[in-house]
Scaffold this active site. Structure first.
Site, PDB file in Angstrom:
ATOM      1  CB  SER A 112     -43.172 -32.166 -27.100  1.00  0.00           C
ATOM      2  OG  SER A 112     -42.172 -32.399 -28.026  1.00  0.00           O
ATOM      3  CG  HIS A 113     -39.438 -33.844 -25.186  1.00  0.00           C
ATOM      4  ND1 HIS A 113     -39.928 -32.618 -25.581  1.00  0.00           N
ATOM      5  CD2 HIS A 113     -38.754 -33.629 -24.054  1.00  0.00           C
ATOM      6  CE1 HIS A 113     -39.537 -31.699 -24.725  1.00  0.00           C
ATOM      7  NE2 HIS A 113     -38.821 -32.285 -23.778  1.00  0.00           N
ATOM      8  CE  LYS A 125     -47.192 -25.819 -30.313  1.00  0.00           C
ATOM      9  NZ  LYS A 125     -45.933 -25.951 -31.045  1.00  0.00           N
ATOM     10  CG  ASP A 276     -41.023 -34.998 -30.730  1.00  0.00           C
ATOM     11  OD1 ASP A 276     -41.476 -35.073 -31.887  1.00  0.00           O
ATOM     12  OD2 ASP A 276     -41.114 -33.976 -30.022  1.00  0.00           O
ATOM     13  CG  ASP A 278     -44.873 -32.567 -30.648  1.00  0.00           C
ATOM     14  OD1 ASP A 278     -43.784 -33.126 -30.436  1.00  0.00           O
ATOM     15  OD2 ASP A 278     -44.988 -31.328 -30.687  1.00  0.00           O
ATOM     16  CG  ASP A 280     -42.115 -30.906 -32.568  1.00  0.00           C
ATOM     17  OD1 ASP A 280     -41.698 -31.913 -31.949  1.00  0.00           O
ATOM     18  OD2 ASP A 280     -42.529 -29.871 -31.998  1.00  0.00           O
ATOM     19  NE  ARG A 281     -38.019 -32.079 -28.922  1.00  0.00           N
ATOM     20  CZ  ARG A 281     -37.366 -31.863 -27.796  1.00  0.00           C
ATOM     21  NH1 ARG A 281     -36.374 -32.656 -27.447  1.00  0.00           N
ATOM     22  NH2 ARG A 281     -37.702 -30.865 -27.014  1.00  0.00           N
ATOM     23  CE  LYS A 375     -39.102 -29.118 -31.793  1.00  0.00           C
ATOM     24  NZ  LYS A 375     -39.757 -28.106 -30.958  1.00  0.00           N
ATOM     25  NE  ARG A 495     -33.589 -28.235 -21.950  1.00  0.00           N
ATOM     26  CZ  ARG A 495     -34.199 -29.392 -21.667  1.00  0.00           C
ATOM     27  NH1 ARG A 495     -33.489 -30.441 -21.301  1.00  0.00           N
ATOM     28  NH2 ARG A 495     -35.511 -29.492 -21.743  1.00  0.00           N
TER      29      ARG A 495
HETATM   30  C1  VG1 Z   1     -37.056 -27.863 -25.201  1.00  0.00           C
HETATM   31  C2  VG1 Z   1     -35.917 -27.701 -26.184  1.00  0.00           C
HETATM   32  C3  VG1 Z   1     -36.250 -26.636 -27.201  1.00  0.00           C
HETATM   33  C4  VG1 Z   1     -37.575 -26.971 -27.892  1.00  0.00           C
HETATM   34  C5  VG1 Z   1     -38.656 -27.177 -26.855  1.00  0.00           C
HETATM   35  C6  VG1 Z   1     -39.945 -27.648 -27.469  1.00  0.00           C
HETATM   36  O1  VG1 Z   1     -37.251 -26.658 -24.494  1.00  0.00           O
HETATM   37  O2  VG1 Z   1     -34.726 -27.381 -25.520  1.00  0.00           O
HETATM   38  O3  VG1 Z   1     -35.201 -26.530 -28.128  1.00  0.00           O
HETATM   39  O4  VG1 Z   1     -37.957 -25.947 -28.762  1.00  0.00           O
HETATM   40  O5  VG1 Z   1     -38.248 -28.166 -25.908  1.00  0.00           O
HETATM   41  O6  VG1 Z   1     -39.758 -28.806 -28.217  1.00  0.00           O
HETATM   42  P1  VG1 Z   1     -36.676 -26.398 -23.016  1.00  0.00           P
HETATM   43  O7  VG1 Z   1     -37.210 -25.081 -22.604  1.00  0.00           O
HETATM   44  O8  VG1 Z   1     -37.146 -27.550 -22.178  1.00  0.00           O
HETATM   45  O9  VG1 Z   1     -35.177 -26.424 -23.153  1.00  0.00           O
HETATM   46  V1  VG1 Z   1     -40.965 -29.941 -28.307  1.00  0.00           V
HETATM   47  O10 VG1 Z   1     -40.477 -31.073 -29.386  1.00  0.00           O
HETATM   48  O11 VG1 Z   1     -41.233 -30.145 -26.724  1.00  0.00           O
HETATM   49  O12 VG1 Z   1     -42.385 -29.094 -28.889  1.00  0.00           O
HETATM   50 CO    CO Z   2     -41.994 -32.122 -30.011  1.00  0.00          CO
END
Ligand code: VG1
Ligand code: CO
Length: 542
Positions: A112-113, A125, A276, A278, A280-281, A375, A495
């Site tokens: 992801s990010h 995943k 982001d 992948d 989804d954000r 998302k 966080r």
């Molecule tokens: C983070 C975010 C959470 C999101 C998750 C996956 O998780 O806070 O809201 O669903 O990333 O998003 P964490 O456990 O690091 O707080 V993504 O865009 O990484 O698939």
């Molecule tokens: Co993502």
């Protein structure tokens, strides 16, 4: 030729908030990928002859792992695998492809990010047949299996060509390389008023979309520029790169700072957005205004009926617990249910499947609806555009009107990254042990009225998920939440989520950090953030 290979377990293959995430060299250890993929297959039943969807965000190691997954899927008895061309599928597109094709499930390769590259992050995943992330029951089974695994199955074959659309054979299994964008673009066209959006751009509406060299580039270029007629160059950084150009593909005010600065300038475009790694954000910035993801969820819920796909209204709203209460006020005004779930999209699936909610969101820049089970960054951007096209007001005005109607939930998240894991755990354990005695006491001038360790009782399947974040409420309605990240790959990330609702019209235009100054101070005093982590300030403020 099917081959069975002996292996020994790794003890650190526990899926986090969104799959298994580790550094690439970690995944490159012998059999590390094979063990996890076999553990996924061993945890599933009844997929003989069924369809699996495979794709990723194009980051470093994507192609190699896809080849492994294909050969293992063939050896395990899947009948067909659908793979995005070049190994590319955004997370929401993968969710749609699973649903549209009635697939058994899907494997999405993404961190992801998190940054990508030979020394950066990778992730695997599993998504189930509804298109959504596997629920905890399944991820727990997968984890348990990784601890006992003794062998994996794989066919011996040459690597497959992933770059041309079409069908190929791998053992007894068919592999179909599909256009990663087409089905998704068609879905967006069925939900939004593309005629109105074309007219918007034809009328000179200017937009900046930063794809951050990540997976959304091809999707945004096809939809915004090719189908909706936005000028070429509307999509920036539109070519997915294995290392995202050396940046973090995280659409927030730190990593998308250039976009933010542009949107705050005199001659800013009408609308700015980013997505982001992948896809989804979403990051949404109007001319002269950053719209927090929590506000965006509330605004989208309040205005979603302007989009043709949602003209009948919505059944309910779900938000993750740390997300602000802005959406709650919209749900109350609409007279619909509001659900508060733990962090992570997997907790929305049951509510969406049961028709209890139509729209969901997280403070971390994730918003989505019942159109898929993930998302969806570009979906949120298109919904915003649809609302702007219908309401014919600047985004800033729509937001300010919303605050006047519902009040403003000032909101910020402070992240302390790569903190010593033991120190972070101690901070949480210590605070958790003191929660019971907090209500009735005061800190930094604020009176504590509630304090608990959030546990979620899924109203659909009755499952319970405990320890999902420590939340402390104050008598004026402000709140602080503490959680440890479940997606990081080095040390711990603390966080701290901070929030205050303000309804007086004269106090709606304050600076967020100032509006929350006493809540921020209270958080530090309550948890001893500075003293325990040795940090004087957060690494990332969103
Ligand atoms: C983070 C975010 C959470 C999101 C998750 C996956 O998780 O806070 O809201 O669903 O990333 O998003 P964490 O456990 O690091 O707080 V993504 O865009 O990484 O698939
Ligand atoms: Co993502």
């Amino acid at each position: 030729m099917n081959k069975t290979v002996s292996t020994t377990p790794y003890t650190d293959q526990k899926p986090g908030t969104s799959g298994l995430r580790k550094k690439v060299p970690h995944f490159q250890q012998p059999n590390y990928v094979e063990n996890f993929v076999q553990a996924i297959f061993d945890s599933l039943e009844g997929f003989e002859g069924e369809t699996l969807v495979v794709g990723g965000d194009g980051r470093y190691y994507n192609r190699e792992v896809i080849q492994t997954v294909l050969k293992m899927a063939a050896a395990s008895g899947f009948g067909r695998v659908l793979v995005g061309q070049g190994g590319i599928l955004s997370t929401p597109a993968a969710s749609h492809v699973i649903r549209k094709n009635g697939a058994f499930g899907g494997i999405i390769l993404s961190a992801s990010h998190n940054p990508g590259g030979p020394k950066e992050d990778f992730g695997i995943k599993y998504n189930i047949g509804n298109g959504g992330p596997a629920p905890e029951k399944i991820t727990d089974t997968i984890h348990a299996r990784t601890r006992t695994i003794t062998e994996y199955h794989i066919v011996e074959a040459d690597d497959l060509n992933l770059d041309t659309v079409g069908s190929r054979q791998l053992g007894d299994m068919t592999v179909e390389i599909i256009d990663p964008v087409a089905d998704y673009a068609e879905l967006m066209e069925s939900l939004f008023d593309f005629t109105a959006l074309r007219a918007l751009f034809a009328g000179g509406f200017r937009m900046a979309f930063d794809a951050m060299h990540a997976v959304t580039g091809p999707y945004a270029t096809e939809i915004l520029e090719n189908r909706l007629g936005a000028p070429k160059g509307t999509v920036r950084n539109g070519t997915p790169l294995p290392d995202f150009g050396g940046h973090h593909p995280d659409p927030n005010l730190v990593h998308a700072k250039a976009l933010y600065d542009e949107m705050m300038a005199e001659d800013a475009p009408d609308f700015g957005a980013a997505s982001d790694g992948d896809g989804d954000r979403n990051l949404i910035i109007g001319r002269g205004i950053f719209i927090t993801p929590s506000d965006s969820l509330a605004l989208l819920a309040a205005n979603i009926h302007h989009a043709p796909g949602y003209s009948g209204g919505i059944s309910g709203i779900a938000r993750s617990m740390p997300t602000s209460g802005a959406a709650d006020r919209v749900a109350a005004a609409l007279g619909i249910e509001l659900f508060e779930t733990p962090t992570g999209w997997k907790f929305f699936g049951n509510l969406l499947d049961a028709g209890r909610v139509t729209i969901c969101g997280e403070e971390s820049a994730g918003t989505g609806s019942n159109h898929v089970r993930e998302k969806d960054g570009l979906w949120a951007v298109l919904l915003w555009l649809n609302i702007l096209a219908v309401r014919k007001l600047p985004a800033k005005e729509i937001v300010e009107q919303h605050w006047i109607t519902y009040g403003r939930n000032y909101y910020t998240r402070h992240d302390y990254e790569a903190v010593d894991t033991a120190a972070a755990n101690d901070l949480m354990d210590d605070l958790r042990s003191r929660l019971g005695g907090l209500p009735g006491t005061s800190v930094e001038g604020l009176t504590i009225t509630s304090a608990d360790d959030f546990a979620y009782h899924d109203p659909v399947d009755g499952s319970v998920s405990e320890h999902q974040g420590l939340r402390i409420g104050f008598s004026d309605g402000s709140r602080v939440v503490f959680r440890l990240s479940g997606t990081g790959t080095s040390g711990a990330t603390l966080r701290v989520y901070l929030e205050r609702l303000v309804t007086q019209p004269s106090r709606l235009g304050l600076d967020t950090q100032q509006a929350l100054a006493d809540v921020i101070a209270a958080a530090d005093t309550l948890a001893g953030i500075r003293s325990r982590t040795g940090r004087v300030a957060p690494d990332v403020v969103t």
